[in-house]
Enzyme design. Sequence first.
Site, short mmCIF file in Angstrom:
data_model
loop_
_atom_site.label_atom_id
_atom_site.label_comp_id
_atom_site.label_asym_id
_atom_site.label_seq_id
_atom_site.Cartn_x
_atom_site.Cartn_y
_atom_site.Cartn_z
N TRP A 5 0.86 -1.00 0.00
CA TRP A 5 -0.01 0.11 -0.21
C TRP A 5 0.78 1.33 -0.05
O TRP A 5 1.34 1.60 0.88
CB TRP A 5 -0.85 0.18 1.23
CG TRP A 5 -1.92 1.05 1.46
CD1 TRP A 5 -1.97 2.24 0.59
CD2 TRP A 5 -2.91 1.40 2.34
NE1 TRP A 5 -2.93 3.01 0.94
CE2 TRP A 5 -3.53 2.43 1.99
CE3 TRP A 5 -3.21 0.67 3.48
CZ2 TRP A 5 -4.50 2.91 2.93
CZ3 TRP A 5 -4.27 0.93 4.27
CH2 TRP A 5 -4.90 2.23 3.99
N GLU A 6 1.02 1.70 -1.25
CA GLU A 6 2.01 3.17 -1.33
C GLU A 6 1.10 4.04 -1.47
O GLU A 6 0.85 4.70 -2.69
CB GLU A 6 2.71 2.83 -2.51
CG GLU A 6 3.79 1.76 -2.25
CD GLU A 6 4.76 1.62 -3.29
OE1 GLU A 6 5.18 2.81 -3.95
OE2 GLU A 6 5.12 0.35 -3.69
N PHE A 7 0.91 5.00 -0.61
CA PHE A 7 1.13 4.76 1.01
C PHE A 7 -0.15 5.19 1.77
O PHE A 7 -1.00 5.88 1.14
CB PHE A 7 2.32 5.59 1.44
CG PHE A 7 3.57 5.17 0.95
CD1 PHE A 7 4.06 4.05 1.42
CD2 PHE A 7 4.14 5.76 0.06
CE1 PHE A 7 5.21 3.57 0.95
CE2 PHE A 7 5.38 5.55 -0.47
CZ PHE A 7 5.87 4.14 -0.29
#
Length: 257
Positions: free
Chosen positions: A31-33
């Site tokens: 998960w960015e971000f």
Amino acid sequence: MASNVVSRQAFITSSIEIARRFDFDGMDLDWEFPQNPEEMHNLGELFVEWRRAIDHEAKTTRRAPLLLTAAVYFSVDFFLDETYRKFPVWSINQNLDWINAMCYDYHGSWDTSRTGAHAALYDPNSNISTNYGLRSWIRAGLLKSKLVMGLPLYGKTWVLKDPNSHEIGSAAVAVGPGDNGVLSYAEIEEFNRKNGAKIEHDMDTVSTYSYAGSVWIGYDDVISTTLKIGFAQGLGIRGYFFWALGSDTSKAWVIED
């Protein structure tokens, strides 16, 4: 997905089902971000519920529990952003097998004004470095056994303003060759060979760069990578990973443990 228990549960259930269907060892969340403290809290809750489901599935099927890991920012907190937030270390320690800290992309095409060591182990002028990032995780209470250091198998390129000024931090005017100024390690080796590029090792940042004419490339080679691995060993963290193996040269690396 992470914002409420219903959608989290749907995601968790499907992820475990797919991992088992294809006989995976586990799952890695990238998960960015998370963009704010609320999303960071939701991330922590996701890990809690995910681990609970993994353990329950392993118990009911009498199989080894799936691994659960996550790719994360190089630092425990987003000290550079206007919206300050910090990863839920308490949840990571309790629920993840380890985290993969992305210790790269510190510099790149978003700043064409000067060259940069995009995976610098040290930065004499700022906290944008692997040394600072990994130590920030440890200072925040993350168990060293949960921390894995990322190493890039690619480099960032710039066009120098003055070909005679070719150090880290030299003035640049544009991104260089590659997809948005990015070359794989294999492509860098080919560029260096075909263009007779000069290769330098910078000990202040523990990184490598090469230049030919007005093209400048910052990357890691066997020497700088070996030094970084020694740093990780000295720090006592779990290990290291490469992003990504498909960018490597066909020539085998030999790195002493």
